[in-house]
Scaffold this active site. Structure first.
Site, PDB file in Angstrom:
ATOM      1  N   ALA A 174      -6.345   9.094 -23.343  1.00 17.76           N
ATOM      2  CA  ALA A 174      -6.822   8.567 -24.623  1.00 17.76           C
ATOM      3  C   ALA A 174      -7.900   9.470 -25.209  1.00 17.76           C
ATOM      4  CB  ALA A 174      -7.382   7.166 -24.429  1.00 17.76           C
ATOM      5  N   CYS A 188      -6.838  -1.234 -24.830  1.00 15.23           N
ATOM      6  CA  CYS A 188      -7.665  -0.885 -23.680  1.00 15.23           C
ATOM      7  C   CYS A 188      -8.605  -2.036 -23.353  1.00 15.23           C
ATOM      8  CB  CYS A 188      -8.479   0.370 -23.928  1.00 15.23           C
ATOM      9  SG  CYS A 188      -9.485   0.761 -22.484  1.00 15.23           S
ATOM     10  N   ILE A 220       4.007  -2.024 -20.705  1.00 17.73           N
ATOM     11  CA  ILE A 220       2.807  -2.741 -21.079  1.00 17.73           C
ATOM     12  C   ILE A 220       1.550  -1.979 -20.625  1.00 17.73           C
ATOM     13  CG2 ILE A 220       3.876  -5.012 -20.993  1.00 17.73           C
ATOM     14  CD1 ILE A 220       2.710  -5.395 -18.175  1.00 17.73           C
ATOM     15  N   ASN A 221       0.460  -2.269 -21.282  1.00 23.85           N
ATOM     16  CA  ASN A 221      -0.828  -1.776 -20.817  1.00 23.85           C
ATOM     17  C   ASN A 221      -1.234  -2.643 -19.626  1.00 23.85           C
ATOM     18  OD1 ASN A 221      -3.379  -0.532 -20.642  1.00 23.85           O
ATOM     19  ND2 ASN A 221      -3.508  -0.331 -22.858  1.00 23.85           N
ATOM     20  N   THR A 222      -2.451  -2.468 -19.131  1.00 21.71           N
ATOM     21  CA  THR A 222      -2.869  -3.201 -17.928  1.00 21.71           C
ATOM     22  C   THR A 222      -3.247  -4.648 -18.242  1.00 21.71           C
ATOM     23  OG1 THR A 222      -5.103  -2.413 -18.276  1.00 21.71           O
ATOM     24  CG2 THR A 222      -3.724  -1.130 -16.790  1.00 21.71           C
ATOM     25  N   GLY A 229       0.070  -1.087 -11.390  1.00 21.64           N
ATOM     26  CA  GLY A 229       0.771  -0.948 -10.115  1.00 21.64           C
ATOM     27  C   GLY A 229       1.894  -1.953  -9.966  1.00 21.64           C
ATOM     28  N   GLY A 247       4.662  -0.002 -16.222  1.00 22.38           N
ATOM     29  CA  GLY A 247       4.017  -1.113 -15.522  1.00 22.38           C
ATOM     30  C   GLY A 247       4.554  -1.199 -14.107  1.00 22.38           C
ATOM     31  N   GLY A 248       3.945  -0.441 -13.224  1.00 21.89           N
ATOM     32  CA  GLY A 248       4.282  -0.561 -11.806  1.00 21.89           C
ATOM     33  C   GLY A 248       5.530   0.150 -11.340  1.00 21.89           C
TER      34      GLY A 248
END
Ligand SMILES: Cc1cc2nc3c(=O)[nH]c(=O)nc-3n(C[C@H](O)[C@H](O)[C@H](O)COP(=O)(O)OP(=O)(O)OC[C@H]3O[C@@H](n4cnc5c(N)ncnc54)[C@H](O)[C@@H]3O)c2cc1C
Ligand code: FES
Lengths: 313, 259
Positions: free
Chosen positions: A46, A130, A191-193, A217, A243-244
């Site tokens: 970023a 974020c 997806i983001n976290t 993860g 995503g993981g």
């Protein structure tokens, strides 16, 4: 034609596998481990208008099958990224997707305007999600109207297609996806976290100095699958799924859910060679299963014929 | 060059309470050329624990392609590592980071090596290299108590060795700085690895003109890409200047990073 070649707005990818933003820096470190040319694309760290130090440490905490991070968008700032990082990375034959962050609309617009003008950048990824910065970020990613407005403003100035990175920290992901589609987004990354926390039993305090952090993860994979499954049926936008992901089976699952390409995040930490390994294994998997092209799998979990929108021929 | 290799366990020994000495064999050892660097270990092929564990290189034996680590089995990952037996394989990434510069000490000079707890291991390879070069080494090792102390005898073979324990069960009662004062230890150069409080106390002591310290921080990638492990510099303690412990360090010249 290659089974893996993929065309998305602004991007012609040798293969649909790319490192996710924040897990790969600007590529310098990984370039010491393997030839970056093998990658489908690179989502760089970023970038904000001004340099940022980020949060105090500890910035990471391990969780069952996952990790929390609260880096806080540390980056050298727009000017240095333009002058140093992008020209350096352009020596490789890999499309660059620039992740754009900020704390107010004007910041995003300024970074987007400048960085999209770089001859080295093929697409933007709008980081509206974020979880680790105090101001901005989170509201842009959770309020549909705000997300739409931001997308529109960025689209007005961007010289390259704009992908919006969706946050899973919302009650209705489809509504968010539709909002940014209305705002003119060219694609989605998701997806983001997920926002999370861990507490140290010895001190009784959160492990992360920032207290909360973003969960990533394998632990979040089912959430990503569900959201891509829902969103891919309700929008026409191409989806870069993440995503993981750490195995070829994971990639196939993302495609079946509705992804058009995938990004690898946390797995780069457990195995820094994961991206080239998966690129090779994915090709072998398709060949072994007589699948002519990876895009045939997109959306197969909800449509007999799949989505096939971005089939590259 | 950084490499990833499945290395073979040669031996694993419990050398003090919860302290293990693990020796691995493999090609990667040929890349190990500096004391104070570390390896990043994946202790299980599964998703738990997910992250690698950073452990210092304590002894390098290139002739036999072996290296040794000494670690404390404490949490999930290191406890699993402690279960490995001779013949088992371990996923090793390394060698990583920048180590202790041996060339900063001149032949005939005296180096003081100060280690605290699990910060002691990397000093062992360092001490051997300094002695090979004709640098006299004085070792000061700090532990919580006698039952977790290790390698005192090995260090004693290389030079004068002093031990401090917090509870006084071995050597000087107190911290390494208490032992340094008690024996009025002096030298030309300091090398240290251990908890931040110890490193800070050593900086304040200003024992030598020159010094190098090794830091610890929670890591993600271990190679400089994720920004998990950064610290401020003393030049710019609240600004945007930074160092990454994994790739700029873990060893820094004394006075460079904010402790
Ligand atoms: C450069 C470097 C060299 C090191 N050398 C040694 C050594 O030679 N011997 C030794 O015993 N220990 C060493 N450590 C500390 C060692 O990495 C931790 O003790 C270990 O990671 C803890 O893992 P765990 O599975 O026991 O704990 P868990 O609690 O399961 O760990 C959870 C997470 O926190 C991280 N973590 C926990 N404690 C620490 C710590 N003190 N430092 C960094 N990360 C931590 C883990 O890596 C993991 O990601 C070193 C650390 C660094 C940064
Ligand atoms: S651990 Fe990733 S940058 Fe240091």
């Amino acid at each position: 034609m290659s089974r893996l070649e993929t065309k998305l707005p602004g991007l012609t990818l040798k293969n649909p596998i790319m490192p996710a933003s924040g897990c790969f820096g600007f590529g310098r470190e990984f370039s010491q481990l393997y030839d970056l040319d093998v990658l489908g694309a690179i989502m760089i760290k970023a970038t904000t208008e001004e340099p940022r130090y980020g949060n105090p440490t500890p910035r990471v905490a391990e969780t069952p099958a996952g990790m929390l991070n609260a880096i806080g968008l540390q980056n050298p700032g727009l000017e240095k990224v333009m002058e140093r990082e992008l020209p350096w990375l352009s020596q490789y034959n890999v499309p660059i997707i620039a992740n754009v962050a900020g704390s107010q609309v004007e910041d995003y617009v300024e970074v987007a305007r400048t960085i999209s003008g770089s001859p080295h950048v093929q697409a933007l990824e709008l980081n509206i999600s974020c979880p680790n910065v105090k101001t901005g970020g989170i509201a842009f990613g959770t309020v549909p109207e705000t997300a739409k407005h931001l997308t529109k403003k960025v689209k007005e100035v961007s010289e390259v297609p704009v992908y919006v990175k969706l946050s899973p920290n919302v009650s209705n992901i489809v509504e968010m996806a539709k909002a940014v589609e209305d705002g003119g987004a060219d694609g989605l990354t998701m997806i983001n976290t997920l926002l999370g926390m861990r507490i140290d039993l010895k001190t009784g305090k959160p492990i992360l100095a920032n207290r909360t952090g973003g969960l990533s993860g394998p632990a979040i994979k089912p959430v990503a699958i569900r959201m891509i499954y829902e969103v891919s049926q309700q929008t026409n936008l191409p989806i870069i799924g993440m995503g993981g992901i750490s195995t070829v089976e994971d990639i196939i699952e993302f495609y079946l859910a509705g992804a058009d390409a995938v990004a690898i995040g946390t797995a780069n930490f457990s195995n820094p060679y994961i991206c080239p390994e998966l690129i090779k294994e994915l090709d072998e998997y398709l060949s072994a299963n007589q699948i002519d092209h990876i895009s045939e799998l997109t959306g197969r979990s909800w449509s007999k014929d799949g989505k096939r929108t971005y089939y590259c021929s | 060059m950084i490499k990833k290799e499945w290395m073979t366990v040669v031996s694993q020994q419990n050398i003090a309470k919860n302290i293990y000495e693990l020796t691995l064999q493999g090609e990667l050892v040929q890349e190990m050329n500096e004391p104070g660097r570390f390896v990043h270990l994946k202790v299980s092929g599964q998703t738990m624990p997910l992250l690698r564990r950073p452990i210092s290189i304590a002894n390098i034996d290139q002739t036999n392609s072996r290296f040794t680590m000494i670690y404390r089995a404490e949490g999930e990952g290191t406890k699993l590592l402690a279960e490995k037996k001779a013949g088992d394989q371990v996923d090793v990434l390394g060698p990583l980071g920048h180590g202790f510069p041996v060339n900063e000490a001149q032949t005939g000079e005296t180096a003081i090596l100060v280690g605290g707890g699990i910060g002691v291991p990397p000093l062992y390879e360092l001490s051997q290299r300094l002695n090979e070069k004709g640098v006299k080494t004085i070792h000061v090792l700090g532990f919580q108590s006698a039952d977790v102390a290790f390698y005192e005898a090995k260090f004693a073979e290389l030079g004068e060795t002093y031990v401090a324990t917090v509870d006084g069960s071995l050597g000087t009662k107190g911290f390494v700085t208490d032992a340094i004062r008690e024996f009025n230890l002096q030298g030309d150069i300091l090398y240290s690895c251990g908890p931040v409080v110890m490193l800070r106390a050593l900086e304040e002591l200003q024992l030598t003109k020159k010094g190098f310290i090794s830091l610890e921080e929670r890591m993600g990638c271990g190679i400089g890409a994720c920004f998990a492990c950064v610290c401020h510099t003393q030049n710019d303690p609240t600004g945007t200047e930074y160092r990454k412990v994994c790739s700029d360090g873990p060893v820094f010249p004394m006075g460079e990073v904010a402790l």
